[in-house]
Scaffold this motif. Structure first.
Motif, PDB file in Angstrom:
ATOM      1  N   PRO A 188       0.794  -1.082  -0.025  1.00  0.00           N
ATOM      2  CA  PRO A 188       0.111   0.015   0.087  1.00  0.00           C
ATOM      3  C   PRO A 188       0.643   1.402   0.216  1.00  0.00           C
ATOM      4  N   THR A 189       2.077   1.136   0.396  1.00  0.00           N
ATOM      5  CA  THR A 189       3.006   2.330   0.505  1.00  0.00           C
ATOM      6  C   THR A 189       3.558   2.551  -0.809  1.00  0.00           C
ATOM      7  N   CYS A 190       4.027   1.723  -1.714  1.00  0.00           N
ATOM      8  CA  CYS A 190       4.691   1.772  -3.012  1.00  0.00           C
ATOM      9  C   CYS A 190       3.278   1.732  -3.775  1.00  0.00           C
ATOM     10  N   ASN A 191       2.438   1.274  -3.469  1.00  0.00           N
ATOM     11  CA  ASN A 191       0.991   1.282  -4.308  1.00  0.00           C
ATOM     12  C   ASN A 191       1.401   0.371  -5.459  1.00  0.00           C
ATOM     13  N   THR A 192       1.678  -0.773  -5.351  1.00  0.00           N
ATOM     14  CA  THR A 192       1.973  -1.602  -6.420  1.00  0.00           C
ATOM     15  C   THR A 192       2.124  -3.038  -6.084  1.00  0.00           C
ATOM     16  N   SER A 193       2.182  -3.861  -6.744  1.00  0.00           N
ATOM     17  CA  SER A 193       2.202  -5.359  -6.632  1.00  0.00           C
ATOM     18  C   SER A 193       3.575  -5.656  -6.565  1.00  0.00           C
ATOM     19  N   ILE A 194       4.098  -6.691  -5.597  1.00  0.00           N
ATOM     20  CA  ILE A 194       5.505  -7.075  -5.726  1.00  0.00           C
ATOM     21  C   ILE A 194       5.384  -8.732  -5.741  1.00  0.00           C
ATOM     22  N   SER A 195       6.296  -9.236  -6.310  1.00  0.00           N
ATOM     23  CA  SER A 195       6.459 -10.691  -6.275  1.00  0.00           C
ATOM     24  C   SER A 195       6.894 -11.115  -5.131  1.00  0.00           C
ATOM     25  N   ASP A 196       6.611 -12.902  -4.947  1.00  0.00           N
ATOM     26  CA  ASP A 196       7.119 -13.502  -3.819  1.00  0.00           C
ATOM     27  C   ASP A 196       8.517 -13.046  -3.218  1.00  0.00           C
ATOM     28  N   ALA A 197       9.340 -13.063  -4.260  1.00  0.00           N
ATOM     29  CA  ALA A 197      10.843 -12.976  -4.013  1.00  0.00           C
ATOM     30  C   ALA A 197      11.169 -11.391  -3.240  1.00  0.00           C
ATOM     31  N   GLU A 198      10.327 -10.605  -3.529  1.00  0.00           N
ATOM     32  CA  GLU A 198      10.475  -9.238  -2.853  1.00  0.00           C
ATOM     33  C   GLU A 198       9.692  -8.904  -1.617  1.00  0.00           C
ATOM     34  N   VAL A 199       9.197 -10.015  -0.995  1.00  0.00           N
ATOM     35  CA  VAL A 199       8.437 -10.060   0.361  1.00  0.00           C
ATOM     36  C   VAL A 199       9.704 -10.473   1.391  1.00  0.00           C
ATOM     37  N   GLU A 200       9.814  -9.671   2.147  1.00  0.00           N
ATOM     38  CA  GLU A 200      10.748  -9.914   3.329  1.00  0.00           C
ATOM     39  C   GLU A 200       9.913 -10.357   4.612  1.00  0.00           C
ATOM     40  N   TYR A 201      10.407 -11.129   5.433  1.00  0.00           N
ATOM     41  CA  TYR A 201       9.718 -11.614   6.597  1.00  0.00           C
ATOM     42  C   TYR A 201      10.231 -11.239   7.965  1.00  0.00           C
ATOM     43  N   GLU A 202       9.453 -10.444   8.695  1.00  0.00           N
ATOM     44  CA  GLU A 202       9.920 -10.071  10.138  1.00  0.00           C
ATOM     45  C   GLU A 202       9.431 -10.420  11.084  1.00  0.00           C
ATOM     46  N   GLU A 203       9.823 -10.937  11.996  1.00  0.00           N
ATOM     47  CA  GLU A 203       9.136 -11.310  13.070  1.00  0.00           C
ATOM     48  C   GLU A 203       8.647 -10.364  14.090  1.00  0.00           C
ATOM     49  N   LYS A 204       7.354 -10.149  14.380  1.00  0.00           N
ATOM     50  CA  LYS A 204       6.714  -9.199  15.135  1.00  0.00           C
ATOM     51  C   LYS A 204       5.757  -9.654  16.119  1.00  0.00           C
ATOM     52  N   ASP A 205       5.594  -8.945  17.172  1.00  0.00           N
ATOM     53  CA  ASP A 205       4.548  -9.109  18.115  1.00  0.00           C
ATOM     54  C   ASP A 205       3.210  -8.849  17.698  1.00  0.00           C
ATOM     55  N   GLY A 206       2.256  -9.843  18.040  1.00  0.00           N
ATOM     56  CA  GLY A 206       0.916  -9.793  17.195  1.00  0.00           C
ATOM     57  C   GLY A 206      -0.038 -10.441  18.250  1.00  0.00           C
ATOM     58  N   HIS A 207      -1.239 -10.595  17.817  1.00  0.00           N
ATOM     59  CA  HIS A 207      -2.059 -11.372  18.565  1.00  0.00           C
ATOM     60  C   HIS A 207      -2.959 -12.479  17.684  1.00  0.00           C
ATOM     61  N   PHE A 208      -3.627 -13.429  18.408  1.00  0.00           N
ATOM     62  CA  PHE A 208      -4.695 -14.146  17.700  1.00  0.00           C
ATOM     63  C   PHE A 208      -5.987 -13.686  18.415  1.00  0.00           C
ATOM     64  N   TRP A 209      -7.081 -13.084  17.688  1.00  0.00           N
ATOM     65  CA  TRP A 209      -8.255 -12.830  18.172  1.00  0.00           C
ATOM     66  C   TRP A 209      -9.174 -14.004  17.934  1.00  0.00           C
ATOM     67  N   HIS A 210      -9.787 -14.573  18.699  1.00  0.00           N
ATOM     68  CA  HIS A 210     -10.608 -15.691  18.816  1.00  0.00           C
ATOM     69  C   HIS A 210     -12.021 -15.220  18.974  1.00  0.00           C
ATOM     70  N   LEU A 211     -12.732 -15.410  17.662  1.00  0.00           N
ATOM     71  CA  LEU A 211     -14.090 -14.799  17.386  1.00  0.00           C
ATOM     72  C   LEU A 211     -15.087 -16.048  17.336  1.00  0.00           C
ATOM     73  N   LEU A 212     -16.248 -15.469  17.464  1.00  0.00           N
ATOM     74  CA  LEU A 212     -17.459 -16.435  17.794  1.00  0.00           C
ATOM     75  C   LEU A 212     -18.200 -16.135  16.449  1.00  0.00           C
ATOM     76  N   TYR A 213     -18.650 -17.051  15.481  1.00  0.00           N
ATOM     77  CA  TYR A 213     -19.583 -16.992  14.488  1.00  0.00           C
ATOM     78  C   TYR A 213     -20.775 -18.019  14.724  1.00  0.00           C
ATOM     79  N   THR A 214     -22.168 -17.421  14.697  1.00  0.00           N
ATOM     80  CA  THR A 214     -23.382 -18.112  14.964  1.00  0.00           C
ATOM     81  C   THR A 214     -23.628 -18.895  13.882  1.00  0.00           C
ATOM     82  N   VAL A 215     -23.966 -20.380  13.948  1.00  0.00           N
ATOM     83  CA  VAL A 215     -24.416 -21.086  13.081  1.00  0.00           C
ATOM     84  C   VAL A 215     -26.120 -20.835  12.881  1.00  0.00           C
ATOM     85  N   LYS A 216     -26.466 -20.651  11.484  1.00  0.00           N
ATOM     86  CA  LYS A 216     -27.851 -20.166  11.221  1.00  0.00           C
ATOM     87  C   LYS A 216     -28.794 -21.359  11.655  1.00  0.00           C
TER      88      LYS A 216
END
Length: 903
Positions: A188-216
């Motif tokens: 979104p910053t460069c506003n373009t697509s990039i290939s898989d090879a151009e993605v660098e992975y960085e370890e960051k702190d995050g969360h798992f949010w546990h959600l509840l979906y109701t069965v109809k």
């Protein structure tokens, strides 16, 4: 024999290097010619290196310095070996980086791309390239790069552009290039697509949010977890595993999507892992690679909820998408766009907070779990990328990857070190279709036109006059450009004239050695390999030499954020290019990172000065004498020793270079030049230079110096050329004179061993005298017990001059009361103690020094025994005190040993 010139008293690299480089340029020594012949009229063998083209945005950094130093060492060595050596230089247009630079410069003037229009912007970009693009080239010259600058290329020059169009059209006609809505990595910053090879992975702190979906159908709640709750607005299904007994009763049921109160199906899919979490996963086909595949398998709708600049979509975005789909020009797989309502216009992070708050308020947020996870970031701007379905151009990789894998498995291409073969093969086997379109204006524009009336796509080298389907003249060229790596992948052959069949292509291709870092095996190396095989039928190079990163003294990666980068140009200004090159080569081991340390550059500068002073000594002793460049017939023991050692050096350095062991080669050169030639052979020759053997000594000194300069030249080209020009020589430039070869006639193993026995004795005597603080001026008799009488008899002059010997006695056994003994592998040397020292005075000196050291040690131990100090002082300070205590204790032990010996 060419005339020699004087050498300045002090070596000044700033004065020498620019002048020497211009001398090389003026002589045309870097230029390579197809089908060139040697002096015998035979066609030379080619040797080719393609420079990894640095970005035109680039400022020379330490990685460039290492990469190009290694290439220059190899090309200079092969050139001296008689190959027609081509080092092809050039620069890369670097779409994303260059466009960002130009946009940033325009922003300071209050301008945007849209205000100038495409043509106006490109005019600015080309002007920027002309102004700054040559900067990196001039900096590469500063470190001594012996490229064929007459052949310099640019990835957007006319020839490279023709190659790009040719490849695009070939692949399109073969069905290997296609356009469609697929999952891409979107920045979104460069506003373009990039290939898989151009993605660098960085370890960051995050969360798992546990959600509840109701069965109809049942009213129960399904728990699922996500790291990106803002994507839930685009959910079009929930997946369970068909074999999961917990949910067998829910097959064919639906859930109600929280916040939107929308009904979406429950699908059975293997993507839902029964062993992980609850076994339930949300499916967002437009914003997750795995979910995209699930969506295709179950024919789920795709709903995009992000704009391309990183905001939540709104009513205007939905209206534009609906209009496009209704026009009939959209593909069947075009994603719908959601009006995100109250969240529209928020950034994804703002929306995350708002959505989580609303989920919690509605009772849909069960819990929040902390975690560390790898987050994909853009290799250019280092901002988080968003997986997103977007209409892009792709290359089908499976048909191209197969031959590229086979070429490496068969050994047609070798990786050095070999362990990087696995990296390459893993990448190629796992590669997905390559997204090659970029939403940029700077770059190779995609050669595709769309009919505004019927939607036909026309791919051609030039703009078509009419639509071949309906005859309309209303055609619009695709606004996107190609991934920078698309043109870089063609570099080994597009630079030699392909698709035309040129003499250069016939002679210099395939190339020989690619020198590059391990970080772009996927970006570039793999793409060059499959491109070379697909378009020329040949592997683009024989060997891939992988080097590591240059890290700071603490082992950290150099970066702007850490402020730990070292400017190679500043180091060159302080120490000279040769010193920097020598340091980089010394620390190099293929594939491994190295640490940059200023003291190592200073040591390399000191080595250059040592060589310079040795050359000045030789130059001074050659003045007024006609000295032949050949060896004399009457070689002495020390001559045969140094020539034999030099001969071994020639073979070892050549073998090391053949194996790409550049760091080992340069260490051997350092040891021979500093120790063997400067510290030993020059000293051994000094008395001869004043007597009858002067001519012989001068010829051997010159012969070995000349050979050393040849061997060292690829590593330290400037100082070696300057010295060579100042000594008697044949030829115009050292860089185009023949590389030394091993000569069996110069192998003297017997004499070498004899000389080593004498030298070991001299070293032992010197060390013992130094331990006893005996000045060199104080002479002493030597009694040498040995079975190598002839050897030590021949070495008497050396012992007298270099070991401060008065009389030298050689025999089987000597009784020398109160003698100091030195034992070597070949002899026991006895020296009368009284001849060396005044025992009483020396003992008093040692006792005084011992008392001083003991006092220092007591002070340090007192600090270490103080708990307040060890508990409160910084760890580094405490460890420093412990290290100091150990050093002082060691010194005390040595002093006590010396005192005991005297007593």
């Amino acid at each position: 024999m060419a005339e020699s010139k004087d050498l300045a008293k002090v070596y000044d690299p700033r004065e020498v290097e620019k002048r020497i480089y211009q001398f090389w340029l003026d002589g045309g020594y870097f230029h390579a010619t197809a089908h060139a012949k040697n002096d015998k009229g035979e066609e030379k063998k080619p040797y080719t290196i393609m420079m990894p083209p640095p970005n035109i945005t680039g400022q020379l950094h330490m990685g460039h310095a290492l990469d190009n130093t290694l290439q220059d060492i190899l090309i200079r060595w092969r050139r001296m070996q008689g190959y027609e050596a081509l080092w092809m230089p050039g620069t890369d247009h670097a779409s994303i980086a260059t466009e960002a630079k130009v946009v940033e410069a325009m922003r300071e003037e209050g301008l945007t791309k849209e205000m100038l229009g495409r043509d106006g912007f490109l005019e600015r970009a080309w002007a920027w390239k002309e102004k700054y693009g040559s900067r990196i080239v001039s900096q590469l010259k500063t470190i001594g790069s012996s490229c064929d600058w007459e052949r310099e290329r640019f990835t957007m020059d006319e020839g490279c552009s023709a190659a790009v169009k040719e490849v695009f059209i070939r692949l399109y006609e073969q069905g290997l290039i296609y356009r469609g809505n697929r999952m891409v990595n979107w920045c979104p910053t460069c506003n373009t697509s990039i290939s898989d090879a151009e993605v660098e992975y960085e370890e960051k702190d995050g969360h798992f949010w546990h959600l509840l979906y109701t069965v109809k159908e049942t009213g129960e709640q399904l728990e699922l977890a996500t790291t990106r709750p803002e994507t839930m607005l685009g959910d079009t299904a929930v997946a369970i595993n068909a074999e999961d007994e917990r949910y067998k009763h829910l097959h064919g049921c639906h859930v109600i999507l929280p916040l939107l109160d929308k009904e979406i199906p429950i699908v059975c899919d293997e993507h839902a892992d029964m062993t992980k979490g609850t076994g339930v996963v949300k499916i967002t086909p437009a914003h997750d690679p795995n979910d995209f595949e699930v969506g295709r398998r179950h024919d789920l709708p795709m709903v995009r909820v992000f704009t391309y600049d990183g905001h939540m979509t709104g009513a205007a975005d939905k209206a534009a998408a609906d209009e496009y789909i209704a026009s009939g020009k959209a593909a069947a797989d075009e994603p719908a766009v959601l009006d995100c309502g109250k969240y529209a216009g928020m950034t994804t992070m703002e929306a995350r907070k708002a959505i989580l708050a609303d989920l919690e308020a509605g009772g849909y947020l069960k819990e929040t779990e902390d975690l560390k996870h790898d987050v994909g970031t853009c290799y250019r701007c280092h901002q988080t990328i968003e997986p997103m379905v977007s209409k892009q151009w792709f290359v089908k990789m499976e048909p191209l990857a197969g031959p590229a894998i086979e070429a490496v498995e068969k050994g047609e291409i070798t990786f050095v070190p070999e362990r990087f073969t696995k990296n390459y093969l893993n990448w190629m086997r796992a590669t997905r279709d390559w997204c090659i379109s970029r939403q940029l204006w700077w770059g190779h524009r995609i050669p595709a036109w769309y009919c505004d009336d019927c939607g036909e796509t026309v791919v051609a080298k030039e703009a078509p006059a009419v639509c071949p389907k309906c005859g309309s003249t209303h055609l619009t060229q695709d606004s996107d450009t190609l991934d920078t790596w698309f043109s870089s992948a063609l570099w080994p052959f597009s630079t030699l004239g392909w698709p035309e069949h040129t003499e250069e292509l016939d002679y210099f291709y395939p190339t020989d050695t690619l020198v590059t870092g391990y970080d772009i095996i996927g970006f570039w190396v793999s793409r060059m390999i499959f491109s070379g095989l697909a378009y020329t039928g040949k592997s683009p190079f024989k060997t891939v030499l992988i080097h590591g990163l240059v890290r700071d003294s603490q082992g950290r990666k150099m970066s702007k954020s850490l402020g730990n980068g070292v400017d190679p140009l500043e180091e060159i200004d302080k120490y000279g290019a040769d010193a920097l090159r020598f340091m980089l080569a010394t620390g190099n081991s293929p594939g491994n990172d190295m640490r940059y340390m200023t003291d190592k550059v200073e040591a390399s500068r000191n080595f250059a000065n040592k060589l310079w002073n040795a050359a000045r000594f030789l130059r001074m002793n050659l003045e007024g004498h006609e000295v032949a460049l050949t060896l004399p017939a009457d070689l002495t023991l020390e001559d045969k020793w140094v020539l034999s050692r030099y001969n071994e050096l020639v073979q070892a350095v050549t073998d090391n270079l053949e194996k790409f062991e550049l760091g080992i080669a340069v260490n051997k050169l350092y040891e021979f030049i500093w120790d063997t030639y400067c510290d030993w052979y020059i000293e051994l020759c000094k008395s001869r230079l004043q007597g009858d053997g002067a001519d012989s000594a001068r010829r051997v000194l010159l012969y070995v110096m000349n050979g050393m300069l040849h061997l060292l030249h690829p590593f330290m080209p400037f100082i070696t050329e300057e010295i060579w020009q100042a000594l008697p020589h044949e030829g115009d430039s050292l860089m185009v004179t023949p590389w030394p070869v091993y000569d069996a006639a110069l192998s003297f193993p017997t004499e070498e061993k004899e000389m080593e026995r004498i030298m070991e004795a001299i070293r032992g005597i010197r060390n013992r005298r130094a331990e006893m603080n005996v000045p060199p001026s104080k002479k002493a008799d030597l009694f040498i017990e040995t079975t190598f009488g002839d050897t030590f008899t021949a070495g008497v002059p050396f012992l007298q001059r270099l070991a401060s010997a008065a009389e030298v006695h050689i025999g089987d056994n000597f009784e020398v009361p109160g003698a100091v003994s030195i034992v070597t592998a070949a002899a026991t040397i006895k020296i009368p103690m009284d001849a060396l020292v005044d025992k009483a005075a020396e003992l008093a000196r040692l006792e005084k020094e011992h008392a001083g050291v003991q006092k220092q040690l007591d002070g340090v131990l007192a600090r270490l025994n103080n708990k307040a100090f060890t508990d409160k002082a910084p760890e580094a300070v405490v460890n420093g005190a412990r290290e100091q205590a150990a050093q002082l204790q060691e010194k005390l032990t040595l002093l006590e040993q010396s005192m005991a010996a005297l007593k």
